[in-house]
Design a protein around this motif. Structure first.
Motif, PDB file in Angstrom:
ATOM      1  N   HIS A   1     -18.148  -3.937 -26.338  1.00  0.00           N
ATOM      2  CA  HIS A   1     -19.222  -4.282 -25.411  1.00  0.00           C
ATOM      3  C   HIS A   1     -19.079  -3.478 -24.133  1.00  0.00           C
ATOM      4  CE1 HIS A   1     -15.959  -7.137 -24.322  1.00  0.00           C
ATOM      5  NE2 HIS A   1     -16.325  -6.816 -23.112  1.00  0.00           N
ATOM      6  N   TYR A   2     -20.180  -3.322 -23.453  1.00  0.00           N
ATOM      7  CA  TYR A   2     -20.209  -2.534 -22.225  1.00  0.00           C
ATOM      8  C   TYR A   2     -20.772  -3.375 -21.092  1.00  0.00           C
ATOM      9  CZ  TYR A   2     -19.495   1.112 -25.634  1.00  0.00           C
ATOM     10  OH  TYR A   2     -18.995   1.848 -26.667  1.00  0.00           O
ATOM     11  N   SER A   3     -20.459  -2.959 -19.875  1.00  0.00           N
ATOM     12  CA  SER A   3     -20.839  -3.768 -18.717  1.00  0.00           C
ATOM     13  C   SER A   3     -22.341  -3.800 -18.490  1.00  0.00           C
ATOM     14  CB  SER A   3     -20.137  -3.247 -17.464  1.00  0.00           C
ATOM     15  OG  SER A   3     -20.461  -1.893 -17.275  1.00  0.00           O
TER      16      SER A   3
ATOM     17  N   GLY B   1     -24.396  -4.661 -20.664  1.00  0.00           N
ATOM     18  CA  GLY B   1     -24.940  -5.717 -21.505  1.00  0.00           C
ATOM     19  C   GLY B   1     -25.113  -5.321 -22.961  1.00  0.00           C
ATOM     20  N   PHE B   2     -24.829  -4.069 -23.299  1.00  0.00           N
ATOM     21  CA  PHE B   2     -24.921  -3.643 -24.697  1.00  0.00           C
ATOM     22  C   PHE B   2     -23.616  -3.949 -25.420  1.00  0.00           C
ATOM     23  CE2 PHE B   2     -28.427  -0.990 -23.188  1.00  0.00           C
ATOM     24  CZ  PHE B   2     -29.343  -1.180 -24.219  1.00  0.00           C
ATOM     25  N   SER B   3     -23.739  -4.311 -26.685  1.00  0.00           N
ATOM     26  CA  SER B   3     -22.543  -4.501 -27.500  1.00  0.00           C
ATOM     27  C   SER B   3     -22.856  -4.050 -28.929  1.00  0.00           C
ATOM     28  CB  SER B   3     -22.099  -5.967 -27.505  1.00  0.00           C
ATOM     29  OG  SER B   3     -23.083  -6.784 -28.098  1.00  0.00           O
TER      30      SER B   3
ATOM     31  N   LYS C   1     -26.540  -5.201 -29.945  1.00  0.00           N
ATOM     32  CA  LYS C   1     -27.037  -6.376 -29.226  1.00  0.00           C
ATOM     33  C   LYS C   1     -27.164  -6.050 -27.732  1.00  0.00           C
ATOM     34  CE  LYS C   1     -25.078 -10.522 -30.132  1.00  0.00           C
ATOM     35  NZ  LYS C   1     -24.204 -11.716 -29.893  1.00  0.00           N
TER      36      LYS C   1
ATOM     37  N   THR D   1     -27.600  -8.039 -24.072  1.00  0.00           N
ATOM     38  CA  THR D   1     -27.662  -9.308 -23.332  1.00  0.00           C
ATOM     39  C   THR D   1     -27.577  -9.018 -21.822  1.00  0.00           C
ATOM     40  OG1 THR D   1     -25.284  -9.514 -23.692  1.00  0.00           O
ATOM     41  CG2 THR D   1     -26.699 -10.797 -25.137  1.00  0.00           C
ATOM     42  N   GLY D   2     -28.054  -7.847 -21.429  1.00  0.00           N
ATOM     43  CA  GLY D   2     -27.895  -7.426 -20.031  1.00  0.00           C
ATOM     44  C   GLY D   2     -28.898  -8.014 -19.063  1.00  0.00           C
TER      45      GLY D   2
ATOM     46  N   ARG E   1     -30.599 -11.476 -17.610  1.00  0.00           N
ATOM     47  CA  ARG E   1     -30.282 -12.897 -17.533  1.00  0.00           C
ATOM     48  C   ARG E   1     -31.126 -13.752 -18.486  1.00  0.00           C
ATOM     49  NH1 ARG E   1     -30.757 -16.082 -11.787  1.00  0.00           N
ATOM     50  NH2 ARG E   1     -31.010 -18.169 -12.605  1.00  0.00           N
ATOM     51  N   GLY E   2     -30.447 -14.477 -19.363  1.00  0.00           N
ATOM     52  CA  GLY E   2     -31.120 -15.403 -20.269  1.00  0.00           C
ATOM     53  C   GLY E   2     -31.642 -14.778 -21.549  1.00  0.00           C
TER      54      GLY E   2
ATOM     55  N   GLU F   1     -31.379 -12.394 -25.085  1.00  0.00           N
ATOM     56  CA  GLU F   1     -30.556 -11.752 -26.114  1.00  0.00           C
ATOM     57  C   GLU F   1     -31.482 -11.038 -27.086  1.00  0.00           C
ATOM     58  OE1 GLU F   1     -27.544 -14.063 -28.270  1.00  0.00           O
ATOM     59  OE2 GLU F   1     -28.133 -13.021 -30.111  1.00  0.00           O
TER      60      GLU F   1
ATOM     61  N   ARG G   1     -33.873 -14.007 -28.253  1.00  0.00           N
ATOM     62  CA  ARG G   1     -33.780 -15.368 -27.709  1.00  0.00           C
ATOM     63  C   ARG G   1     -33.867 -15.258 -26.192  1.00  0.00           C
ATOM     64  NH1 ARG G   1     -29.502 -19.715 -29.792  1.00  0.00           N
ATOM     65  NH2 ARG G   1     -31.262 -20.247 -31.115  1.00  0.00           N
TER      66      ARG G   1
ATOM     67  N   ASN H   1     -33.783 -17.580 -22.714  1.00  0.00           N
ATOM     68  CA  ASN H   1     -33.435 -18.882 -22.152  1.00  0.00           C
ATOM     69  C   ASN H   1     -33.729 -18.844 -20.662  1.00  0.00           C
ATOM     70  OD1 ASN H   1     -31.666 -20.750 -20.728  1.00  0.00           O
ATOM     71  ND2 ASN H   1     -30.732 -21.167 -22.701  1.00  0.00           N
TER      72      ASN H   1
END
Lengths: 397, 170
Positions: free
Chosen positions: A204-206, A208-210, A253, A255-256, A258-259, A261, A291, A293
């Motif tokens: 994973h990377y800072s 937000g990518f993994s 993925k 997730t960078g 907020r909320g 994915e 997703r 949130n």
């Protein structure tokens, strides 16, 4: 100059004396106590110097350190246990006299993990499905892998791993999802819960990518059943699993934000029958989900599709199998959430094969690790037309 | 396609294994404390937990807290707390800075769980900036969950509440 009452110190010591310190209960201690008591009758003995006060503070802190460390000792053990489970009650009817009214200890799972050191650990999950193996239950090792931290953002898992696809496949503890039963799209298309023996590299990377890249045991479909296109039935488990054809899976993925994915998985296997047939050969799975949130709302959408090559698949019109669902959930309070989910999936075949199922219900968490669930279910004719309600209780620890 | 996929995986494995020795995970609490106080940290203080405070902490954590006291660092109206709590299996260590009873910074110093690494990222931790504690000991701002990291999010949110409670108690 500060002063502290010796009487208070004695009171503190009396309170903290434990049975382990029985050796203090000696004639020597009695004599010291008597001396301190007699001194305490003399007001001049109450005063201590700043230096003495600091020393006493240090002694207090050392004592507290010692006791706190002793209390922490069991938790710092390198071997961990945990688990989850769920009991379901289904009350469903298809309107043709077929009823499904049953209680089922659907899953009883134990985790066992061990830390070899700071960067190498073991994790396992042993599962009993449907309570026993006398009827339709199974006992199986769902996960058993060693995890190596390669660096601060990269890990290697080797052993029996969960295939990195979908949402439920890796995160399936009952308090973590809505609905008594897992959604049918991930069950009948992906097919969750799906594990394989092999290796997986995750990073994973800072920003937000993994990613996850895995090479693992593949499907072995039954060539006597729908020409070998039954994907769910092709999960091998890891009991002398055939490894003529491994599967390669890659997931990205993000997730960078907020909320949010966003994820996409691709899997390829050269021959899903493990070379037992050339009538059905390679297969590719594509899955993607999102997703979001925000505050108390969660919106989830997932799509998955298999493309199976070979005349055996196309002749039965089972070369494309896909499905999708959309779920909206709202947490009314921190302990109560409601949801609605529309599922649609198609495992192919002739005629109208598109199945739909609608679920709506409620989750109640009396404790953050325990959930009580209730939902209403309605299916179309193709899916079996089983309408009714489900109840469940689940836990994790 | 099969050979290409296998080769790609092999290349990734090799390139990452070579960096095995270069692992430099997690920030040491002492490094964090030094950085926050410009390399002149104050002496650590300790708040001794009375029965009420201990019960309030237990209510937040949903399990008893077994220590007698909790250490903190205080300088120029700023308090710094180093706390840890188990997410799913392993303790997550975080550093929290509070000023005027509001969190000004939250940083995950050590994350040891096998999943949920996203809680270390700024997009998640920045949610706690300027968050305060309500009278019912809940945060005054909702914290957005991360899919697949629910237990880690929960653990960090609890620690933020505990730190704000302790800050109010000194």
């Amino acid at each position: 100059m500060k002063s502290v009452s010796i009487c208070n110190l004695k009171k503190y010591n009396r309170k903290k004396t434990s049975p382990r310190n029985h050796y203090f209960k000696t004639p020597l201690l009695t004599a010291i106590s008597a001396t301190l008591l007699s001194l305490s009758l003399n007001p001049a003995a109450f005063a201590v110097t700043d230096e003495e006060f600091r020393q006493l503070q240090d002694q207090f802190n050392q004592l507290a350190d010692e006791v706190e460390n002793n209390k922490r000792a069991p938790a710092s053990n390198n071997t961990h246990i945990g688990g989850y489970g769920e009991l379901h009650y289904n009350n469903l009817n298809n309107g043709k006299g077929d009823a499904k009214k049953q209680l089922d200890l659907h899953r009883f799972v134990l985790f066992l993990g061990h830390d070899f050191n700071d960067k190498t650990r073991f994790f396992s999950e042993l599962e009993v499905e449907h309570a026993n193996t006398e009827e339709n239950g199974v006992v199986e090792v769902e996960q058993a892998y060693v995890q190596f931290d390669l660096n601060n953002h990269t890990r290697l898992n080797a052993g029996v791993i969960l295939v990195p696809v979908g949402i439920i496949n890796e995160t399936h503890e009952p308090p973590a999802f809505y609905g008594v039963e897992r959604n049918p799209v991930e069950k009948y298309i992906i097919p969750t819960t799906w594990s394989g023996g092999g290796v997986m590299l995750s990073g994973h990377y800072s920003n937000g990518f993994s990613y996850d890249v895995a090479l693992h045991s593949g499907l072995k479909t039954d060539i006597t059943k729908n020409n070998g296109t039954d994907i769910r039935g092709g999960r091998q488990g890891i009991s002398e699993a055939e490894a003529n054809n491994l599967a390669a899976t890659a997931r990205a993925k993000y997730t960078g934000f907020r909320g949010l994915e966003l994820a996409a998985t691709v899997q390829y296997q050269d021959n899903i029958t493990q070379n037992h047939s050339n009538n059905v050969n390679s297969a590719t799975l594509i899955e993607t989900h999102a997703r979001y949130n925000i505050n108390h709302f969660t919106l989830t959408g997932l799509y998955a599709r298999w493309d199976i090559n070979g005349d055996g698949a196309s002749s039965l019109q089972r070369n494309i199998q896909d499905g999708a669902y959309l779920e909206a959930a709202y947490k009314i309070t921190p302990n109560v959430g409601i949801f609605a989910r529309q599922n649609q999936w198609d495992n192919g075949g002739t005629g109208d094969t598109r199945k739909t199922q609608t679920n709506a219900g409620i989750n109640y968490w009396p404790n953050e690790n325990i959930v009580v669930k209730a939902d209403y279910q309605a299916q179309n004719e193709t899916a079996g037309n089983f309408d009714g309600f489900n109840l469940g209780i689940g836990y994790q620890f | 396609m099969k050979k290409t996929a296998y080769l790609s995986i092999l290349v990734l494995l090799v390139t990452n294994i070579t960096s095995y020795a270069a692992r430099n995970a997690n920030q040491q609490p002492a490094t964090f404390i030094n950085a926050v106080f410009n390399h002149h940290p104050p002496k650590a203080k300790a708040i001794w937990l009375n029965k009420t405070l201990k019960q309030q902490i237990a209510d937040i954590l949903q399990h008893p807290y077994h220590g007698f006291r909790i250490h903190y660092w205080q300088q120029q109206g700023k308090t710094l707390w180093i706390l840890d709590e188990i997410g799913k299996e392993k303790p997550i260590t975080i550093g929290i800075i509070i000023q005027r009873h509001k969190i000004t910074r939250l940083r995950v110093l050590a994350f040891r769980e096998s999943r949920g690494w996203e809680v270390r990222q700024r997009f998640f931790t920045s949610q706690f900036n300027q968050v305060a504690l309500k009278k019912d000991h809940q945060l005054d701002t909702p914290i957005d969950n991360i899919s697949g990291a629910t237990l880690s999010v929960r653990a960090i949110t609890k620690l933020a509440r505990v730190a704000l409670l302790l800050d109010q108690s000194i």
